[in-house]
Design an enzyme around this catalytic site. Structure first.
Site, PDB file in Angstrom:
ATOM      1  N   GLN A  47       0.848  -1.187   0.000  1.00  0.00           N
ATOM      2  CA  GLN A  47       0.000   0.000   0.000  1.00  0.00           C
ATOM      3  C   GLN A  47       0.887   1.241   0.000  1.00  0.00           C
ATOM      4  O   GLN A  47       2.080   1.168   0.256  1.00  0.00           O
ATOM      5  CB  GLN A  47      -0.906   0.016   1.235  1.00  0.00           C
ATOM      6  CG  GLN A  47      -1.992  -1.047   1.146  1.00  0.00           C
ATOM      7  CD  GLN A  47      -2.960  -0.977   2.311  1.00  0.00           C
ATOM      8  OE1 GLN A  47      -2.597  -0.561   3.408  1.00  0.00           O
ATOM      9  NE2 GLN A  47      -4.184  -1.410   2.078  1.00  0.00           N
ATOM     10  N   GLY A  48       0.312   2.376  -0.270  1.00  0.00           N
ATOM     11  CA  GLY A  48       1.066   3.634  -0.197  1.00  0.00           C
ATOM     12  C   GLY A  48       0.126   4.733   0.216  1.00  0.00           C
ATOM     13  O   GLY A  48      -0.258   5.583  -0.589  1.00  0.00           O
ATOM     14  N   SER A  67      -0.059   6.156   4.054  1.00  0.00           N
ATOM     15  CA  SER A  67       0.487   7.038   5.092  1.00  0.00           C
ATOM     16  C   SER A  67       1.698   7.823   4.619  1.00  0.00           C
ATOM     17  O   SER A  67       2.474   7.355   3.784  1.00  0.00           O
ATOM     18  CB  SER A  67       0.918   6.219   6.313  1.00  0.00           C
ATOM     19  OG  SER A  67      -0.197   5.634   6.923  1.00  0.00           O
ATOM     20  N   GLU A  69      -9.822  -4.295   3.977  1.00  0.00           N
ATOM     21  CA  GLU A  69      -8.744  -4.538   4.911  1.00  0.00           C
ATOM     22  C   GLU A  69      -9.295  -4.802   6.302  1.00  0.00           C
ATOM     23  O   GLU A  69      -8.822  -5.659   7.030  1.00  0.00           O
ATOM     24  CB  GLU A  69      -7.868  -3.300   4.912  1.00  0.00           C
ATOM     25  CG  GLU A  69      -6.687  -3.369   5.812  1.00  0.00           C
ATOM     26  CD  GLU A  69      -5.754  -2.201   5.526  1.00  0.00           C
ATOM     27  OE1 GLU A  69      -4.645  -2.456   5.066  1.00  0.00           O
ATOM     28  OE2 GLU A  69      -6.155  -1.034   5.761  1.00  0.00           O
TER      29      GLU A  69
END
Lengths: 312, 389, 312, 389
Positions: free
Chosen positions: D125-126, D128, D243
């Site tokens: 994921q990207g 934060s 998620e």
């Protein structure tokens, strides 16, 4: 795999809720009218042949309203009578009430015994359930109950007459059923306390906004909601496991009993705190839920027995 | 650092012990109403006559003029001899007196302080309102100046002991145009004044601890203002500290005794196999936690009075109340839980009669005198300097 | 009655803090330079004759920084040597280090033993403390310590040589002292974790404001601060009680030990959560405090012994 | 209500059991790095080739086209046979795939879905950033449209598995003038694109689980946008649900096994008197609590998949992740604490090697995939309808 409630279960709940939320006065009449006592009794014993899962959904409503009336004791007494082949007693109890006590001899504390026709005596040690006739003469003293919606009496059991008794596997089955229904009532309390809290947190304003906008309150409500959802799920899970004779049924019942006990006590304490001084008053329902939860927690399958079943 | 008493402290403690050993009432305190209040007043009068009232109050107001350290020693000795608590005089001694010492006029001090120490005046607070619980600045009860009087209309609620009180501290809005906590004034009111009506409220333990008080054109002489018109918030905030710190000291010491009693309960009650509950390592661990927290709270109270004596103040004052409230709840709940099924009545056994009502009453600990949440806000903002939300 | 720190204690703390907060490298040198090992040793044994309360204030600083260096083990070893009349050993240890282990025979896990001159063997069961010479040959295996600021070794104790031993009341006194100083270090950790959290909560912004403006964070910080203040107070209380031979000293030491253990573990866990992902990294100090707290919690006067003392 | 399987469910479970009994890898999973990733990919490929990958994914994308109920049954059988977890493929299977199924273009689905199921693509994921942790809408990484590319500059952090990944989901700010969550876009990026730099970060357990990723003029084809320009927040929010709900189902089932292992640990380890730890009623009560909570969580997961199957959605999805995270922490901490002093090394005993690193790693559970606090905000606002602060 399907834990979603059936249409029949949802109708049952709606009908029960109409009675329990309307006020306590007519609950017992409605209980007999709606057939609560006979719901889980096999059809050949004059019952409605509902599943334990059906009963659990009903008892959740009973718990949620903390109403007076010994529904679990009486329905269990009916089953004990049926199981002991005393169908005459089953019929008599259709109009009657049972008190109960967790002891079988001597001078014991019983609940809801004052107006009862029979007394359900539970011996958890040996695993037996016994019915004895109940008369006012047996009451040694009226006590002050913690839960204001039950009565408590010191009762003298030296009379000795026994109307019916079950032991062994039959008693075991009744104790398991009762534990599931205690869990169901605790789950109902857990949900009721959540609902009270969320409603109040959304309405009550302090510092210019609803208190539910403060994390001290909103996060507590979230915790309550999680416990409530899990309490309902684990009760259904245990009830269906018993209905289906699942090999893990005993452990799941103990899990449901323990989770709902913890959840109900936590949530009722929390809802008093969320309501502030209002929640500390006699007039508000919060304390009735707390006291009912405490009463039930000490009932069928108490903590030590749970521990045993869960660590076996 | 030193716990061992100085010769002066030792002498004070010995004298206190000697007096208490002979004077602590032997008869039980009546459970409610006027007989209970009369008992509390009589015990206070006994202390006053012997010079033990107001240990840390200035001498000119009838106190002993000593420090909080001696006050703490006095509480320790009181606990040791099982002396009655201040009871209905709690607010008078713990709050109203200190408020008048700090902010009152000479006349107010003369009129009330000695009377409070003598046990002649029972006081109640009057802060919360139906729409202003944690948010005191939202209060609506109005005071309008009319000649040399303030005319008060409105209502206060959750007023502990109002039904047994002679006087009340009253926070009212005197300037409706000013925002929130500006425009409030602090007055003291004789509860026999016409227009005051007190309606008791039953609490979850089935008893009356507090009341709602209604004011209908109640005329309070302006000389009963504490601080000036519009200074009410300042007076209330300054003085809430008394309640949160010093007023709790006596109860902290008494809690240590209660922990002992719960330990004793575990030693005398048996489980289903006839073994004392204390032999369960689960029970033992729980009691050990309570004992450890009790000692820690005692230590914090000692650190607090030490710091106050040495530097004039201590931020530990804001911590003692919430720590006490939550530990006290745990202790009382443990007592009730150790009773098992015997805890399902409040009179089935002597132990139930003692521990179950105490448990029910303890739910008020984290609500009264500022909720647990408000106490944490206070610590976060005033002690730790964290920003407001 | 006066638990307010003395001027000397505050100077001691300022001096110690200057070293511990500056970074771990020179701490051991500074420790010997500032006389940490000799602080509580009687003057006739070559020590500074400080009180246990003085030592407690110093150890709180040591705990707060979670620095490397076996200060407690070595200072205890010095005292054991002195108590056993081995003043030669006292002198030798002025330049040396002691590892320690909670066992006295066989193959045991020791800490900080790799570079140690002696090993302090603690037998809590019988209440004895023993010093044995430590050589690299005794190291069976180097282990990976939980706390990265100590070393852990499996050590073979079959050599059998004993340099000094104390038993009975003298050993008892050393064990009580060590327990107080463990509590002091835990109190230091409790305070350090609070300080880290409060500082971060005031600076770190999310949703347009410092996270300390959210009650989920600010109330947690308030809880941490309460534990921290109480941890300091109860440690002082216990230390002074030991110094003054108060009849309740044993119970108060156990209370201090237990309160600070709980507080340090709670606060270090909480500070990781307050810091979010940053607190989960190796680079941030939070985990060092947690691991040191865990290490100390298992040290002198562990939980079962506390329970015994507190319920006696 | 029914737990007993339908004939179809029974057949599915039996086939799964039969296949797993023969195909679960016997060799241990390498602890880190590329060998670990290779192991995970190989295991996924094995499942794919036998038709077990993507149980609840649509058939047209290579899945089995079944419901979450079958997915749950598959997880139960996997736990029963101790099958390896998805490991480095966790995001690909649990998040990226479902995102593309829900919001991707046909080309994106064709390019990635089967590859993901085959284990050929590792995803990260990207979301934060250093200044945007819980507050994702504050992210600053910029994407500027340049022809048919998006040029990205900035940085993402706490990116689990980035150092082992092929592809990344990327939320970037494409309209700097728009406020907060408006003006964000969701893209997928090939991590081999020039200008991407991945710097591993060591976690408190001494291992590398996540990384910081830097973007310096990284050119992403516009066809790699998921949703349109400016739709990023919607895509991200829609898909965070995967998620929090379904992705956790497998771990819930595995947690039940871990609870069994901790119970076994208590039965085999002895206290100082040589008695098994499980004979302590303190330990027993603690284990019973864990077991009860584990069963309750299992039940909630079953209720969740049941409700989704019957009604299409379930708010229980937002509760499973925080309940799992906190229970898992307690279970792992209990394991570590039962070790006593043996828990002071991570390799002194086999048990320490197993339970201590798990305990340390568990601190991330209530931080990653939304902190415990954010998860409660979500429940309070979206499920309970409480007002925002």
């Amino acid at each position: 795999m399907d834990l979603y409630p059936t249409d029949e279960q949802r109708e049952l709940v709606t009908a029960a809720r109409a009675v329990t939320r309307a006020g306590a006065a007519d609950v017992w009449t409605a209980a007999t009218g709606q057939g609560w006592l006979a719901l889980g009794l096999p059809e050949d014993a004059g019952g409605l042949g509902g599943s334990l899962a059906d009963e659990a959904r009903l008892y959740a409503e009973i718990g949620a309203s903390a109403v007076a009336g010994p529904v679990l004791a009486t329905s269990t007494a009916v089953r004990v009578a049926a199981s002991a082949g005393r169908l005459d007693l089953v019929e008599r109890l259709a109009e009657g009430r049972a008190g109960h006590a967790f002891a079988t001899t001597g001078s014991v504390v019983a609940f809801d015994a004052r107006d009862a026709d029979v007394l359900l005596l539970v011996d958890e040690e040996s695993g037996s359930l016994r019915l004895v006739p109940m008369t006012d003469a047996m009451v040694v003293a009226d006590l002050t109950p913690l839960d204001p919606a039950v009565t408590a009496e010191r009762v003298d059991l030296s009379g000795g007459e026994v109307l019916a008794e079950v032991t062994g596997a039959a008693a075991e089955h009744e104790l398991v059923r009762a534990a599931v229904l205690v869990a169901a009532m605790l789950a109902g309390i857990t949900n009721a306390a959540t609902d009270l809290s969320v409603a109040y947190a959304g309405l009550r304003e302090q510092f210019g906004k609803p208190i539910g906008a403060f994390q001290a309150i909103s996060h507590r409500c979230a915790d309550m909601a999680m416990r409530a959802r899990a309490a309902t799920a684990v009760t259904d899970f245990a009830a269906v496991s018993v209905d289906e004779h699942h090999p893990d049924a005993r452990r799941r019942v103990a899990a449901a009993r323990r989770h709902t006990e913890t959840a109900a006590l936590e949530n009722t304490r929390a809802t008093i705190q969320v309501h502030g001084a209002t929640g500390f008053t006699w007039e508000h329902d919060a304390h009735r839920l707390l006291k009912r939860a405490t009463f039930l927690a000490a009932g069928f399958l108490p903590r030590t027995a749970q521990t045993e079943a869960l660590t076996a | 650092m030193r716990l061992r008493p100085t010769p002066e402290e030792r002498q004070f403690a010995d004298l206190a012990a000697e007096w208490l050993s002979r004077n602590v009432p032997r008869e039980p305190r009546p459970p409610a109403g006027e007989p209970m209040a009369a008992f509390d007043r009589a015990w206070q009068r006994l202390q006053y006559d012997a010079g033990w009232a107001g240990v840390a109050w200035p001498k000119e107001y009838g106190g002993a003029g000593l420090s909080l350290v001696e006050q703490m020693i006095w509480f320790e000795q009181c606990a040791r001899f099982d002396a009655p608590e201040p009871g209905v005089l709690n607010i008078a001694l713990g709050h109203a007196g200190p408020v008048l010492i700090a902010e009152g006029t000479d006349t107010q001090r003369q009129d009330h302080l000695a009377a409070i120490l003598r046990g002649d005046q029972v006081w109640a607070q009057g802060f919360s309102e139906p729409e202003a619980g944690s948010d005191l600045a939202a209060l609506r009860t109005r005071g309008v100046v009319d000649g040399d009087h303030l005319v008060v209309d409105g209502t206060k609620i959750w007023t502990t002991g109002a039904h047994l009180s002679d006087w009340q501290e009253l926070l009212v809005r005197t300037d409706p145009a000013a925002a929130r906590h500006r425009g409030l004034s602090f007055a003291i009111v004789d509860l026999t004044t016409p227009g005051v009506e007190v309606r008791p409220i039953t609490a979850m333990d089935g008893k009356v601890h507090f009341a709602q008080v209604f004011y209908d054109g109640v005329r309070i002489p302006l000389r009963n203002l504490v601080g000036g018109l519009g200074d009410g918030w300042k007076v209330a905030m300054t003085t809430l500290g008394f309640e949160r710190g010093t007023m709790t000291l006596g109860t902290v010491i008494r809690l240590l005794k209660l922990i002992d009693d719960v330990k004793e309960l575990a030693r005398t009650r048996v489980d289903c196999r006839g073994q004392p509950l204390s032999t369960s390592d689960e029970v033992a661990a729980r009691l050990a936690d309570l004992e450890a927290e009790g000692v820690a709270l005692h230590a914090l109270a000692v650190a607090f009075v030490s710091e106050v004596k040495r530097t004039g103040s201590s931020s530990a004052g804001s911590m003692i109340r919430p720590l006490y409230a939550e530990l006290s709840q745990r202790v009382k709940r443990t007592g009730a839980e150790l009773l098992g099924r015997d805890g399902l009545t409040t009179d089935g056994t002597d132990e139930a009669a003692r521990f179950v009502p105490a448990y029910l009453h303890s739910f008020g600990h984290t609500i009264g005198t500022g909720t647990a949440e408000v106490q944490r806000n206070v610590i976060a903002h005033r002690v730790l300097g964290l920003p407001r939300g």
